[in-house]
Scaffold this active site. Structure first.
Site, PDB file in Angstrom:
ATOM      1  N   SER A 110       0.860  -1.189   0.000  1.00  0.00           N
ATOM      2  CA  SER A 110       0.000   0.000   0.000  1.00  0.00           C
ATOM      3  C   SER A 110       0.891   1.230   0.000  1.00  0.00           C
ATOM      4  O   SER A 110       2.065   1.155   0.370  1.00  0.00           O
ATOM      5  CB  SER A 110      -0.881   0.028   1.240  1.00  0.00           C
ATOM      6  OG  SER A 110      -0.132   0.408   2.377  1.00  0.00           O
ATOM      7  N   ASP A 111       0.333   2.371  -0.380  1.00  0.00           N
ATOM      8  CA  ASP A 111       1.059   3.607  -0.135  1.00  0.00           C
ATOM      9  C   ASP A 111       1.027   3.858   1.376  1.00  0.00           C
ATOM     10  O   ASP A 111       0.289   3.203   2.113  1.00  0.00           O
ATOM     11  CB  ASP A 111       0.444   4.772  -0.919  1.00  0.00           C
ATOM     12  CG  ASP A 111       1.478   5.870  -1.184  1.00  0.00           C
ATOM     13  OD1 ASP A 111       2.456   5.974  -0.407  1.00  0.00           O
ATOM     14  OD2 ASP A 111       1.319   6.621  -2.149  1.00  0.00           O
TER      15      ASP A 111
END
Ligand SMILES: *[C@@H]1O[C@H](CO)[C@@H](O)[C@H](O)[C@H]1NC(C)=O
Ligand SMILES: *[C@@H]1O[C@H](CO)[C@@H](O)[C@H](O)[C@H]1NC(C)=O
Ligand SMILES: *[C@@H]1O[C@H](CO)[C@@H](O)[C@H](O)[C@H]1NC(C)=O
Ligand SMILES: *[C@@H]1O[C@H](CO)[C@@H](O)[C@H](O)[C@H]1NC(C)=O
Length: 789
Positions: free
Chosen positions: A317-318
């Site tokens: 994920s960011d």
């Protein structure tokens, strides 16, 4: 908003306290040092370490020999299955996050997944630090300028040097093995603050850049395809290119994207990164796409990345994406449901600690099965195994001998200079202007807020460079210079016009170094205007009006600028765009100004007029124009309005001629008996047709350097397909860069696969080959090709 993501806002760390700039920055700096001091006191492990982290340290813990997962002679699947079988749920969960926890009983230390290496080993990301042992790393030009070189060999070579420096830093405990670079989002709108990090607006160039850079980072010199030199990561998946525009932030932004734009613009670079680059990771973005957060979308993650493209690696994920899904997007009403959504969607690693906090409760509540966690940690650990992390002491492995001596070597720093030289774009050059003769010029006025900058040259996602050569320093190495900043900073609230005019009037030639820096375009900072900031135009025009010789305008920026006024002004005799040119930017600029290097860079993005920003919302993701609303579309592929400069623009000190040697005028696609297009008239045929396979032809061109200076030249092959299915007006099939001595000729060959290269994506996402006249363009040459059945 009180919510502040951890993370990707660049927080430059004072890694090099000896720079004078730092020392003079009184209060702010001393408080940073105080914080740093406390940090070091309580976290002794982040100060200069001398040892890399690794698992299976059999030398010091012989018992580990008995574990199958430590046996480097076995295949990764067998080893990772053995490891995951041994873990408790809690031990698995601490390995779902970037700051992964240790499993002492199995000899596995904690590991920080987050390092960055966008254009050199970076200090952004807690996995990498500089210290007295390695005070800096080679800082290449910001990606947008490297992309302008249109040289795939260069893209890959930079990746190789960066991964060598990264491995060297890992060996002394200063870096991780997983680097969350490159950024391959399409530079769709000139206002995007992160456009500088990308290879530009074209899917073909972006795909080639991404694959080549990833290969450079990851591929091992021994050719072992199962193992990795370092792990790269293609981000941000997908349709991410709004940071903060008029208060619309990436955390809340829902990108509304048509299936057609998705498949022919936003997705191709990611597809190529996985299929051609064999990347070890893809990172999902903050934004939503068509109402769904990308990190929680099973179709985008499990369906496409793993299902269609077969990623061998982990999906990350960011940073704090899951928190953003919960707190900003209110995607679910409990954090456990968010954790479950992400794991079920196919997320393997969470930058942040959301999965660390909420996964156990999500499993207990029956929202997600433990098998999803097993899948995720399997992907994470398998990647570490491919990196040699489970093979015992790295000093005995292939890159074990690398160390501080291999960072910032003269050859690496020379490549940083070479990359900037290859990327710099000559946009205007009146007769008698560039190159300047270093012997004829007795005095050179060097003016502008970017004329003597250091940090500005390296853009964002930077590291501490080996050293800097500013434009002033680069130019002063060849001729006598007089310097005036002309403005206090790039914002240029009030230009010091009189002082600048005085030095300009007295000089034989003037170089104005203008543009932007991270205060104008950066992460979380999209532009409103695309003109030069403040009174820069005034300063430039006034200086030009009194100059008696050539006036060279140098634009240092990430995105394009409306410099129409300068393009039209005959007193401004040359315009150069230097991007953010990296640590050796000033030396490279001087090489071009004085003709030591013949410029060969070409713009990787369109430069629009300021009026574009008044007509077009940044949030409109449509690539195609809409005559009904007057929306002009985006990028050279679709935009129908005026540009200041366009994709592919760039001059040389030589003149190159193209001559078509061989190209077919007709291509027939054989269709089987009874195919519907045999009886009725079809606009296009589906590329899934069996007959479409292996239908290819060659284009041969003779390229001549008809100038007096040797130089490199990029040959672009564009095609304009028949205007069906909302086809692009023009798109890039391929490019090749050749170096030619004066009068030298060379034959350039393009192999064109009809169904791959000439195809387009229709309104509902099917790949088609349009039937009819395709016009191929090379420079001024146009060649008509009839595709029929
Ligand atoms: C130019 O910048 C360098 C590096 O920051 C600095 O040492 C030098 O004094 C500056 N030169 C002028 C003339 O300001
Ligand atoms: C831009 O967006 C705003 C707010 O969504 C909307 O009111 C406006 O009509 C849009 N303008 C154009 C030119 O599309
Ligand atoms: C090369 O340049 C010369 C002089 O400018 C010109 O006469 C000639 O036509 C050019 N050759 C080609 C092939 O364009
Ligand atoms: C492409 O880059 C490589 C690496 O710097 C360089 O050796 C080569 O000359 C470049 N190619 C051209 C045609 O300029």
């Amino acid at each position: 908003m009180c919510f502040k993501p951890l993370s990707l806002l660049n927080k430059p760390k004072p890694t090099n306290p000896s720079t004078p700039k730092m020392a003079s920055k009184n209060r702010a700096a001393s408080s940073v040092f105080a914080i740093l001091a406390i940090f070091i006191l309580f976290h002794p492990n982040v100060s200069a370490q001398n040892n890399p982290v690794f698992a299976c340290d059999i030398d010091n813990n012989p018992g580990l020999k008995n574990f199958t997962f430590c046996d480097s002679s076995l295949d990764v699947q067998t080893r990772v299955d053995d490891l995951v079988k041994r873990l408790t749920l809690q031990e698995k969960i601490v390995n779902l996050v970037n700051n992964a926890g240790s499993i002492d009983r199995l000899g596995i230390p904690k590991y920080e997944w987050w390092s960055e290496a966008l254009h050199g080993v970076s200090y952004v990301g807690p996995g990498t630090h500089f210290s007295s042992l390695v005070p800096g790393a080679t800082s290449f030009p910001q990606v947008i300028l490297t992309a302008a070189s249109f040289n795939e060999t260069l893209f890959k070579t930079i990746g190789q040097v960066v991964s060598t420096e990264a491995r060297a830093m890992y060996n002394v405990g200063l870096a991780g093995l997983t680097f969350w670079s490159p950024n391959i989002n399409i530079f769709r709108d000139p206002r995007w603050g992160r456009g500088q990090e990308t290879p530009g607006e074209d899917p073909t160039l972006t795909s080639k850049y991404g694959a080549a850079y990833v290969q450079g980072l990851q591929e091992r010199d021994d050719g072992d395809k199962d193992r990795l030199k370092v792990g790269a990561c293609c981000k941000h998946y997908t349709a991410y290119d709004v940071d903060n525009w008029k208060g619309i932030e990436r955390y809340n932004f829902n990108a509304v994207v048509t299936k057609q734009d998705m498949d022919d613009t936003y997705q191709p670079p990611f597809k190529s990164c996985v299929l051609d680059g064999n990347v070890a990771s893809v990172m999902c973005s903050y934004n939503q796409v068509n109402g769904k957060p990308t990190c929680g979308d099973p179709d985008l993650l499990t369906g496409v990345i793993r299902g269609e493209w077969k990623l061998n690696g982990y999906i990350s994920s960011d940073c704090d994406s899951l928190d953003v899904m919960f707190k900003n997007q209110h995607w679910e009403n409990t954090p456990e449901k968010i954790a479950a959504d992400a794991l079920i969607a196919g997320l393997d690693l969470n930058c942040g600690n959301f999965l660390g906090q909420h996964t156990e409760a999500a499993i207990k509540a029956g929202l997600v099965k433990e098998s999803e966690v097993d899948r995720a940690v399997t992907n994470n650990f398998a990647t570490l195994m491919r990196l040699g992390f489970f093979d015992g002491n790295p000093s005995k492995q292939i890159y074990g001998k690398l160390g501080p001596k291999d960072v910032c070597t003269p050859a690496n720093q020379e490549l940083a200079r070479e990359a900037a030289r290859q990327g710099i774009v000559l946009l205007k050059n009146s007769v008698g202007s560039l190159p300047l003769s270093p012997t004829a010029i007795k005095s050179l006025a060097v003016i502008g807020p970017n004329a003597n900058v250091t940090k500005t040259m390296i853009g964002n996602y930077e590291g501490t460079p080996c050293k800097y050569t500013t434009p002033l320093q680069g130019l002063t190495a060849s001729v006598a210079t007089v310097y005036q900043a002309g403005c206090a900073n790039v914002a240029c609230g009030t230009a010091q016009v009189d002082e600048a005019k005085k030095v300009a009037a007295a000089a034989d030639a003037v170089v104005l170094v203008m543009g932007s820096d991270l205060s104008i375009e950066a992460e979380s900072r999209d532009r409103i205007d695309i003109t030069l900031p403040g009174q820069q135009n005034l300063l430039i025009t006034e200086v030009a009006s009194v100059s008696k010789g050539p006036v060279i305008l140098v634009i240092m920026s990430g995105g394009g600028m409306d410099v129409q006024f300068a393009k039209e002004n005959p007193k401004i005799t040359s315009i150069l765009w230097v991007g953010f040119p990296g640590e050796a930017g000033g030396a490279a600029l001087a090489d071009i100004v004085f003709g030591e290097y013949n410029p060969s860079g070409r713009l990787p993005m369109s430069w629009y007029p300021q009026s574009y920003t008044e007509k077009v919302n940044m949030t409109n993701m449509n690539m195609r124009p809409d005559p009904a609303t007057g929306y002009p579309g985006r990028t050279y592929r679709f935009y129908t309005g005026d540009t200041v400069y366009t994709f592919g623009d760039g001059l040389s000190y030589s003149k190159f001629n193209h001559h078509l040697v061989e190209a077919p005028k007709l291509v027939s696609v054989p269709l089987e008996e009874g195919h519907e297009c045999r009886s009725s008239k079809c606009k296009s045929i589906d590329t899934v047709e069996q007959t479409c396979k292996n239908l290819a032809f060659n284009i041969h061109l003779r390229v001549t350097n008809n100038g007096t200076m040797g130089g490199s030249h990029t040959v672009f092959l564009f095609s304009s397909p028949p205007a069906v299915h909302g086809a692009p007006q023009k798109h890039l099939l391929g490019f090749q860069k050749v170096h030619l001595a004066p009068r030298q000729q060379s034959v350039v060959r393009f192999g064109v696969d009809v169904c791959k290269d000439l195809s387009l994506v229709d309104e509902v996402g099917n790949k088609k080959v349009a039937l009819g006249q395709h016009v191929l363009h090379v420079g001024d040459l146009k060649h008509s090709l009839n595709v029929r059945i």
